[in-house]
Design an enzyme around this catalytic site. Structure first.
Site, PDB file in Angstrom:
ATOM      1  CE  LYS A  73      -9.301  -2.756 -19.361  1.00 20.39           C
ATOM      2  NZ  LYS A  73      -9.219  -3.434 -17.724  1.00 20.39           N
ATOM      3  CG  ASP A  82       6.261  -1.505  23.535  1.00 14.11           C
ATOM      4  OD1 ASP A  82       7.111  -0.494  23.799  1.00 14.11           O
ATOM      5  OD2 ASP A  82       6.942  -1.571  22.720  1.00 14.11           O
ATOM      6  N   GLY A  83       2.993  -4.143  25.420  1.00 15.38           N
ATOM      7  CA  GLY A  83       2.906  -5.332  25.440  1.00 15.38           C
ATOM      8  C   GLY A  83       1.773  -6.501  24.765  1.00 15.38           C
ATOM      9  CE  LYS A 132      -2.214   3.298 -21.837  1.00 19.08           C
ATOM     10  NZ  LYS A 132      -1.263   4.437 -21.358  1.00 19.08           N
ATOM     11  CB  CYS A 192      34.178   7.279 -33.204  1.00 18.44           C
ATOM     12  SG  CYS A 192      33.009   9.074 -32.119  1.00 18.44           S
ATOM     13  CD  GLU A 229      -0.581   2.032 -14.416  1.00 20.79           C
ATOM     14  OE1 GLU A 229      -1.863   1.311 -14.873  1.00 20.79           O
ATOM     15  OE2 GLU A 229       0.241   2.981 -15.579  1.00 20.79           O
ATOM     16  CB  SER A 279       1.423  -4.096 -24.217  1.00 18.65           C
ATOM     17  OG  SER A 279       1.470  -2.973 -24.367  1.00 18.65           O
ATOM     18  CG  LEU A 280      -4.222  -2.140 -22.809  1.00 16.74           C
ATOM     19  CD1 LEU A 280      -4.818  -1.018 -22.795  1.00 16.74           C
ATOM     20  CD2 LEU A 280      -5.675  -3.363 -23.149  1.00 16.74           C
ATOM     21  CE  LYS A 302      -1.632   7.387 -25.257  1.00 18.04           C
ATOM     22  NZ  LYS A 302      -0.173   6.349 -24.886  1.00 18.04           N
TER      23      LYS A 302
END
Length: 696
Positions: free
Chosen positions: A296, A41-42, A122, A439, A180, A90-91, A320
């Site tokens: 990359k 505090d001080g 990834k 509906c 990420e 995006s990729l 992927k």
């Protein structure tokens, strides 16, 4: 923090003020959010006293958000929308070594041999964008739609790996970092164990847990979650130059930002394939979930030459991994009625864990797909998560059949309203409920659809809210939504308190509906639930016509002429507008104050009205997105293919075959200087002057 007007303040005093502010803010954050006290505090009081004295001596330093002018405990996340300084792309994906090889071959065709490849796992987490100014973290924003995201700065500051200040030499003046946010698997297990013990439902997977933890309104809740972060790229920056992606990573690490220890730079595609194979075999040995490998081009000059499409860089690709597959019991097949009346069968499964998530339902698409897959109710079936995201039934384990299994019979009437089901067209694979007007399922789904981020993005309008509003009769359909009042909500139990007044959630719904009336036209078009009209087609229609009134007056041929629309979508739009109650929805929204036209920037000259422009190769003064926007904003059509209808082809570096095709077809070819002239002055500015007659 507001910018300080230096005025006559000595630089030493200004730097000390900045240092004091940073220390006090860090201490407040630790105390109020992390429940820890780095200072006594001080010590804290001494810092505040020194700051007050400094601001008394130099009043120019005092800003409205200085710690001397604010209360310490006001930390909350409002999820306001913020523009990214540079768009988050995006990729593109590769699902086989052949597709990966094809990508590498395209790279070599564009830039020649000599490209090196940076490989990294990834991470299956939540994309985040961090902005540092003079080394200080000023903003953390979710990906959102790539152009704008949600401000989660306070929450990001609780993540252990995120530095509040960059350290080391040559820290840039401005730096946008992409990364990420995720959970280590042991941290995820601990979180779920705590939730179960507290009687709360556990998270389905680490990615959902990360997203839910980062999007807490109270950052103190986020601070209790062991979130982690790794950076994997940079966006806009001033004061940082690098020749390679790997070199950028080294700089980021030197400034205190966390980078993956598994990054590897290789020279050949065979080495890339080996890296991909290794992590495919060892993906579950990594401390966090991965769903592939990102590859990359390492050299930044080659990245610039390769450029980007509208959604992804050409110099990077995500390999992927094949989704995981498991077996479980198919307990039942039921159907769902969507907002356009489409009746879709889905599988009810014995809950099973696949790719890190517990799956209890999976799509079966349509009745023909059920027959094609050959599944029976009661079968043992193979389930996978396509792309590690969407659960899908692949087929039955025939040898496990006992004879007790039974065929699924597609209903002949709507399970919600009893209307006979039918194919809308002879060649339509789906059957639909034609009772779109009343509906209950379609009404509920259409109202709920308006809450989506691709439409009006209305908070507090979940599926339960949509059902409650319709059941209470305060709205007849989606057309009534924007005229709701507090008096209406008093009759809806979901939005009232025990005392019979409108709840805070109800007031939030009304405020959201009011705010969302002012939306771009394309969002309104998506909200109308016209078949085939998603965000892409809606943007094209909004760009082409500019107002709902113009679309209503257009013929099918006019609508089909909008880029990327075509006759199928045009026919769907015209058919939708021919229905009286559909037009009533538009009328009700218009009368309620929903904006039905986009305001065009009159300061931009319409120099390209009626022209079709193809831009190929790399331009020094425009990214591909910027060149396209420059054409569209001036009334032109930006195309990717050269034909006899093309007005001009703009050629940059590494233009490829489009320039040759333009010359073969006699289409005028412009360099970048000519492109600028065309934008400013139209076709006349680039017309070749006629040869002067000879003398004598």
């Amino acid at each position: 923090m507001d910018t300080v007007d230096g005025g006559d303040v000595p630089s030493e005093a200004r730097h000390r003020w900045e240092d004091l502010v940073a220390q006090i803010e860090a201490a407040r954050f630790a105390y109020y959010v992390r429940n820890s006290s780095p200072l006594s505090d001080g010590q804290y009081d001494a810092l505040e006293r020194e700051l007050r004295a400094l601001e008394e001596q130099h009043p120019q330093l005092r800003t409205p958000d200085s710690p001397t002018q604010t209360v310490g405990g006001t930390f909350s996340t409002e999820f306001t929308t913020v523009d990214h300084p540079e768009r988050m792309l995006s990729l593109d994906n590769a699902f086989s070594t052949d597709e990966l090889s094809a990508w590498a071959a395209r790279v070599e065709r564009e830039v020649g041999a000599g490209a090196r490849y940076l490989c990294e796992p990834k991470i299956d987490g939540l994309a985040i964008d961090l902005v540092y100014e003079d080394g200080r973290l000023v903003r953390g924003v979710t990906r959102g739609d790539g152009r704008t995201g949600e401000d989660v700065t306070f929450n990001v500051r609780t993540v252990e790996d995120v530095p509040h200040r960059l350290t080391g030499a040559d820290v840039p003046e401005f730096l946008e970092v992409r990364g990420e946010v995720f959970f280590h698997l042991d941290g995820f297990a601990a979180i779920n164990a705590g939730l179960v013990e507290a009687g709360k439902p556990p998270f389905a997977n680490p990615r959902n847990a990360a997203a839910g933890s980062l999007r807490q309104k109270d950052p103190r809740v986020t601070a209790t979650r062991p979130l982690r972060m790794l950076v994997h790229g940079v966006g806009a920056r001033r004061g940082m130059e690098n020749d390679t992606q790997s070199g950028a990573y080294e700089k980021l690490a030197a400034w205190g930002l966390p980078t993956s220890p598994r990054v590897k730079v290789v020279d050949t595609l065979d080495e890339v394939a080996e890296y991909v194979r290794f992590y495919g075999e060892h993906r579950h040995d990594v401390e966090h979930e991965i769903d592939g490998v990102v590859v990359k081009v390492d050299q930044v000059p080659l990245q610039r030459r390769l450029g980007s499409t509208s959604r992804a860089p050409r110099w990077a690709i995500a390999y992927k991994y094949p989704p995981e597959e498991v077996t479980t019991s198919l307990l039942d097949i039921q159907v769902n009625v969507g907002r356009t009346g489409r009746v879709t069968p889905f599988a009810v499964l014995e809950p099973v864990k696949v790719a890190g998530s517990t799956v209890a339902m999976a799509t079966l698409h349509n009745a023909s797909e059920v027959v094609r897959k050959g599944v029976l109710i009661g079968d043992t079936v193979v389930v996978r998560k396509a792309g590690d995201v969407i659960p899908e039934v692949l087929g039955p384990v025939v040898e496990s059949r006992t004879g007790a299994e039974r065929e699924f019979v597609m209903p002949t009437v709507c399970p919600e309203c009893g209307t006979p089901l039918a194919h809308q067209r002879a060649d339509d694979v789906d059957i639909r409920c034609p009772n779109s007007r009343s509906c209950p399922a379609q009404l509920r789904e259409r109202v709920f659809h308006l809450a989506g981020r691709g439409s009006f993005d209305v908070e507090a309008l979940g599926d339960k809210a949509a059902a409650a509003l319709l059941q209470a009769g305060v709205i007849a359909d989606e057309g009534d939504l924007f005229t709701l009042t507090e008096d209406d909500l008093v009759g809806v139990p979901l939005f009232t308190t025990k005392a019979g007044t409108v709840s805070a959630n109800g007031r939030r719904l009304l405020a959201n509906l009011h705010d969302r009336k002012d939306q771009p036209l394309w969002r309104v078009l998506v909200g109308l639930s016209i078949r085939h009209v998603g965000p892409t087609a809606a943007r094209a229609l909004a760009d082409r016509f500019g107002s709902m009134e113009a679309i209503e007056a257009a013929t099918a041929e006019d609508i089909a002429s909008a880029e990327g629309v075509g006759p199928t979508i045009a026919e769907a739009v015209v058919e939708w507008l021919a229905v009286d109650w559909h037009r009533d929805v538009v009328r009700k929204w218009r009368e309620a104050g929903v904006r039905m036209a986009d305001e065009r920037d009159e300061s931009t000259p319409r120099t390209l009205e009626g022209l079709t422009i193809v831009v190929t190769g790399s331009l020094s003064g425009f990214s591909r997105d910027e060149a396209k926007e420059a054409v569209l904003s001036r009334g032109g059509k930006a195309s990717s293919a050269v034909s006899k209808k093309t007005s001009f082809v703009v050629v940059g570096e590494a233009a490829g075959s489009k320039a040759d095709k333009a010359e073969q077809l006699g289409v005028p070819v412009l360099d970048e200087e000519g492109f600028v002239a065309l934008l400013e002055g139209g076709p006349d500015a680039v017309a070749r002057p006629a040869e002067e007659p000879g003398q004598g």
